[in-house]
Design an enzyme around this catalytic site. Structure first.
Site, PDB file in Angstrom:
ATOM      1  N   CYS A 182       0.813  -1.225   0.000  1.00  0.00           N
ATOM      2  CA  CYS A 182       0.000   0.000   0.000  1.00  0.00           C
ATOM      3  C   CYS A 182       0.839   1.264   0.000  1.00  0.00           C
ATOM      4  CB  CYS A 182      -0.956   0.004   1.188  1.00  0.00           C
ATOM      5  SG  CYS A 182      -2.084  -1.403   1.213  1.00  0.00           S
ATOM      6  N   HIS A 185      -3.529   7.173   1.862  1.00  0.00           N
ATOM      7  CA  HIS A 185      -3.888   5.822   1.446  1.00  0.00           C
ATOM      8  C   HIS A 185      -5.294   5.531   1.942  1.00  0.00           C
ATOM      9  CE1 HIS A 185      -4.084   1.612   0.858  1.00  0.00           C
ATOM     10  NE2 HIS A 185      -3.851   1.278   2.112  1.00  0.00           N
ATOM     11  N   ASN A 237     -10.084  -0.199  -0.536  1.00  0.00           N
ATOM     12  CA  ASN A 237      -8.625  -0.132  -0.459  1.00  0.00           C
ATOM     13  C   ASN A 237      -8.046  -0.730  -1.738  1.00  0.00           C
ATOM     14  OD1 ASN A 237      -5.901  -0.481   0.094  1.00  0.00           O
ATOM     15  ND2 ASN A 237      -6.203  -1.291   2.150  1.00  0.00           N
TER      16      ASN A 237
END
Length: 325
Positions: free
Chosen positions: A113, A252, A282
């Site tokens: 990520c 993020h 996500n």
């Protein structure tokens, strides 16, 4: 050259939308449960004809069009992904060939990520040293391919997508020049001791399989808030600015509660935080550039704005970067 300035951005999403209601028809969950704990309402899932490379190529072309340049002028491509098309070669080389700019530098970065932040800092450094003049930095993922769709604690959290930016070597944005466009400061970290909190239980060298994502959510949440607040503070200090100087934070998009907790810890108003997790879930390395492109195209982020990017992912890896648009 002393810096790298933004020329354009782009993004791409798969055709299929998977809502919380759709998931509730497949596993023991509900829209209320997912929204309350994550803020996610839907996500995009790649079809059989969509891969990390096809999404990356679409996002790259959109960024190149936005920049108003010819793809052949790009001599550096860095693709952040944890879900490459193949073990090798790098998916970035597929993107390079599709764009018709063969011969320059092209490679993948694996920092999950945080991948886009790692790729962004790497591109900035390479442009400063003369290894290229124009760089394409991409975050692209098909995380749906590594999810255990019977594990409701993880499969509801992730989606697929891609985001990209074009950077150009510039003599603005150097240290001490906070008014000119460019990347003003970046900080990256990793802590391999936290491996077992967020990982994939497979790989070519261990199980000879792709494996599935595994996560201990509560522990990840705790580390995320502390690590992100810390690295944001480091970048703010390095750039010599105050929190109040920041126009936008593009984080993020892991979980709405992490976004809120991090913003509160730093004293950043929620209205300055770009949030797309409700629509995209996500998307790992794609989430930061995807959210950034959305906010640029809807007019929130404008030329001259001071934008902070931040992310944390498996490894653990985490980082932040400050850019004057």
């Amino acid at each position: 050259m002393t810096g790298a300035r933004l020329l354009g951005s782009g993004s791409a999403l798969p055709k299929r939308v998977l809502t919380n209601a759709d998931l509730a028809a497949q596993i023991d969950t509900s829209d209320e449960w997912i929204v309350e704990r994550t803020g996610i309402r839907q996500r995009y899932i790649a079809g059989d004809d969509e891969t990390t490379s096809t999404l990356a190529i679409a996002a790259a072309r959109a960024a190149i069009d936005d920049a108003g340049i010819d793809a052949s002028s790009i001599d550096l491509i860095i693709l952040a992904t944890a879900t490459p098309d193949n073990t090798f070669p790098a998916t970035a080389t597929k993107v390079q060939h599709a764009l018709g700019c063969n011969g320059g530098v092209a490679f993948d970065v694996a920092a999950v990520c945080s991948g886009f932040l790692y790729a962004l800092a790497t591109a900035d450094s390479l442009l400063k040293t003369g290894m290229g003049t124009r760089a394409l930095v991409i975050g692209a993922e098909t995380f749906s391919r590594i999810l255990d769709w019977e594990d409701r604690t993880t499969c509801v959290l992730f989606g697929d997508g891609a985001g990209a930016i074009v950077l150009e070597a510039s003599d603005t944005g150097a240290a001490g020049d906070n008014d000119g466009p460019g990347i003003l400061a970046s900080r990256l970290h990793a802590d391999g001791g936290q491996h077992d909190l967020l990982y994939v239980d497979g790989g070519p060298s261990t199980t000879q399989t792709v494996g599935h994502l595994r996560m201990k959510g509560r522990e990840v949440f705790r580390h995320a808030v502390v690590n992100l607040a810390s690295v944001l503070g480091e970048v703010i200090e390095e750039a010599g600015i105050s929190v109040e100087d920041i126009d936008w934070v593009v984080p993020h998009q892991a979980n709405a509660r992490i976004l809120d907790a991090t913003a509160r810890k730093l004293g950043i108003p929620r209205e300055k935080v770009i949030i797309t997790v409700d629509q995209h879930a996500n998307t790992s390395a794609a989430s930061v550039p995807l959210a950034f492109d959305v906010a640029r195209r809807d007019g929130r982020i404008k030329s001259g704005d001071l934008v902070m990017f931040e992310a944390m992912g498996g490894g653990f890896t985490w980082g932040a970067s400050l850019m004057r648009i």
